[in-house]
Design a protein around this motif. Structure first.
Motif: not given
Length: 334
Positions: A229-239
């Protein structure tokens, strides 16, 4: 409360291993992709990931056997890929039972054997014109990358395991292999039934949860879900950031993955693995949709892993194992 610095701290040896491994991988994979082909480079990547466990855990005398096993997985997966779901599922069951033989103490080496089998099969299915020797050569290069990085950094880092693991009984290894086979087959069949395209995501998470001692599986399953979940939030912000921002984050996340996997910190490992996968996955879907599917895959794999553990424990209790018998099952005492 656990200190956040302790959760994310890394010893120097793990950091050096990650940097050395990635540099060595780039030096070898780039020419491989250029002069042989992308399938060979991807096979090398898969071989390297499979061999990260043996590089940490297996005694030296087992390493050649692990290398032969990695080669066998690549050949079997590539040959069986075009034959369909039934033969692939049967092969996964056989590979899972075989992987149990590499289990030592509370350590499961060659953890991702079933995952590699499925991914190699996918390569064969999507690229039927690529010759088998590309896959064989790539896998050999991947194994050499991990072994080479370990040798180069051996003098600069402390060993992760200083004592030889206790031997396990054949019964215990088959028990682990049977759980792996049952859950892995279920993941393949369910993914096919609901048309889920990322079965290897769920299969990898399932394999890693079962790899640890059964008393630690609930904790690890929770860490993987929260880390995802934390990684998804990080990846979504990066996009939301223009290139090369997402690609830079993907590279840094890949380094962190290798380092945290080296020391067995699976919460941070999952946190950085997720953006590495999402930001490098070729898909027409937006990043947040991939993230949701990633969370679903990890959560489902955690449920299946814990269910397999519960069923195996229930069957053990039904056999009325006493303290002496339980100790024999786990440690191999006579």
């Amino acid at each position: 409360m656990t200190d956040i610095r302790q959760i994310f701290s890394l010893p120097k040896g793990a950091f050096l291993f990650a940097i050395g491994g990635v540099i060595l991988a780039l030096l070898l994979l780039a020419p491989l992709a250029l002069f042989v082909g992308p399938t060979a480079a991807q096979a090398a990547y898969l071989g390297a990931l499979l061999f990260l466990g043996p590089s940490r855990h297996l005694p030296g005398t087992w390493v050649l056997g692990a290398a032969a096993w990695a080669m066998g997985i690549s050949i079997l997966g590539y040959l069986i890929g075009p034959l369909g779901l039934g033969p692939l599922t049967l092969a996964l069951i056989v590979v899972s039972l075989g992987q149990g033989l590499f289990r030592l103490d509370s350590v499961a080496a060659l953890t991702r054997s079933p995952v590699n089998l499925v991914v190699y099969a996918g390569l064969a299915d999507s690229r039927p014109d690529v010759p088998l020797w590309h896959v064989v050569l790539g896998t050999l290069v991947g194994v050499a990358i991990v072994l080479g990085a370990g040798r180069i950094l051996e003098a600069h880092s402390k060993p992760i395991i200083t004592a030889a693991p206790a031997p396990m009984t054949i019964r215990y290894r088959l028990r682990y292999g049977t759980m792996l086979a049952a859950g892995g087959a279920a993941i393949l069949l369910i993914s096919e039934l609901v048309h889920f395209p990322y079965a290897p995501w769920a299969l990898l998470s399932f394999c890693l949860i079962l790899a640890v001692d059964e008393h630690d599986r609930s904790r690890l399953a929770g860490n993987r879900v929260l880390g995802t979940v934390a990684g998804v939030l990080l990846a979504t912000a990066a996009t939301l950031v223009p290139q090369p921002g997402p690609m830079i984050l993907a590279v840094l996340s890949a380094l962190a993955c290798v380092a945290y996997l080296r020391v067995g910190k699976y919460g941070p490992f999952m946190m950085f693995l997720t953006p590495t996968i999402i930001l490098t996955t070729s898909s027409d879907q937006p990043g947040y949709v991939l993230g949701i599917e990633r969370i679903a895959a990890i959560a489902a794999s955690a449920i299946i892993a814990l269910a397999c553990t519960w069923v195996a424990g229930m069957l053990d209790r039904r056999r009325h194992l006493g303290p002496r018998a339980t100790r024999e099952l786990v440690t191999g005492e006579d």
